[in-house]
Design an enzyme around this catalytic site. Sequence first.
Site, PDB file in Angstrom:
ATOM      1  N   ALA A   1       0.890  -1.252  -0.007  1.00 19.15           N
ATOM      2  CA  ALA A   1      -0.118   0.059  -0.096  1.00 19.15           C
ATOM      3  C   ALA A   1       0.727   1.177   0.020  1.00 19.15           C
ATOM      4  CB  ALA A   1      -0.793   0.150   1.142  1.00 19.15           C
ATOM      5  N   GLU A   2       1.857   1.140   0.952  1.00 23.39           N
ATOM      6  CA  GLU A   2       2.791   2.617   0.831  1.00 23.39           C
ATOM      7  C   GLU A   2       3.394   2.651  -0.175  1.00 23.39           C
ATOM      8  OE1 GLU A   2       5.313   5.389   3.944  1.00 23.39           O
ATOM      9  OE2 GLU A   2       4.427   3.571   4.740  1.00 23.39           O
ATOM     10  N   THR A   3       4.011   1.777  -0.812  1.00 21.62           N
ATOM     11  CA  THR A   3       4.795   1.904  -2.002  1.00 21.62           C
ATOM     12  C   THR A   3       3.695   2.530  -3.217  1.00 21.62           C
ATOM     13  OG1 THR A   3       6.280  -0.146  -1.576  1.00 21.62           O
ATOM     14  CG2 THR A   3       6.242   0.486  -3.760  1.00 21.62           C
TER      15      THR A   3
ATOM     16  N   SER B   1       2.757   5.964  -2.575  1.00 20.68           N
ATOM     17  CA  SER B   1       3.828   6.982  -2.716  1.00 20.68           C
ATOM     18  C   SER B   1       4.357   7.280  -4.056  1.00 20.68           C
ATOM     19  CB  SER B   1       5.080   6.390  -1.951  1.00 20.68           C
ATOM     20  OG  SER B   1       4.771   6.351  -0.531  1.00 20.68           O
TER      21      SER B   1
END
Length: 162
Positions: free
Chosen positions: A74-76, A79
């Site tokens: 999710a963060e990848t 971002s």
Amino acid sequence: MGEQQQVQFPQEVVDEYAALGVDLPALFSAGYLGSRMGLEIQEASAERVVGTLPVEGNTQPYGLLHGGASAVLAETLGSIGSMLHGGSTKIAVGVDLNCTHHRGARSGLVTGVATPLHRGRSTATYEIVISDEEGRRVCSARLTCLLRDVNPGDGIPARAAI
């Protein structure tokens, strides 16, 4: 982890970064952690980022996809979307990540799709839906990134420096 696929970027984004001498696929990759986990980016634009992650090798002791692995995916993805929204003069820094895990996955690939909820001058927020191979939602996540000006120490050339 198999053969690395070429990420699909909008042509105007490829041209913008090429003019700055930036290796776009390396800049918007899954990074060292994502690479070790087998995370692959399939598609990337400010409007939609898609990536996959194998369940195998990313499980917790019960044999289910680890919640932290979902968070990395999710963060990848969020971002990357935030960085593409900010453009070559901004860097995206995650400031809030929320993940809700709906069901477990024991095998196969999970796919994450990040779409913007808010794209402003100083922040960007993306919703990331992670699904299993049957299309069932495994995790819902939301990432907010601060968009700040690129500094010389960031390792990313700014337009003004060229």
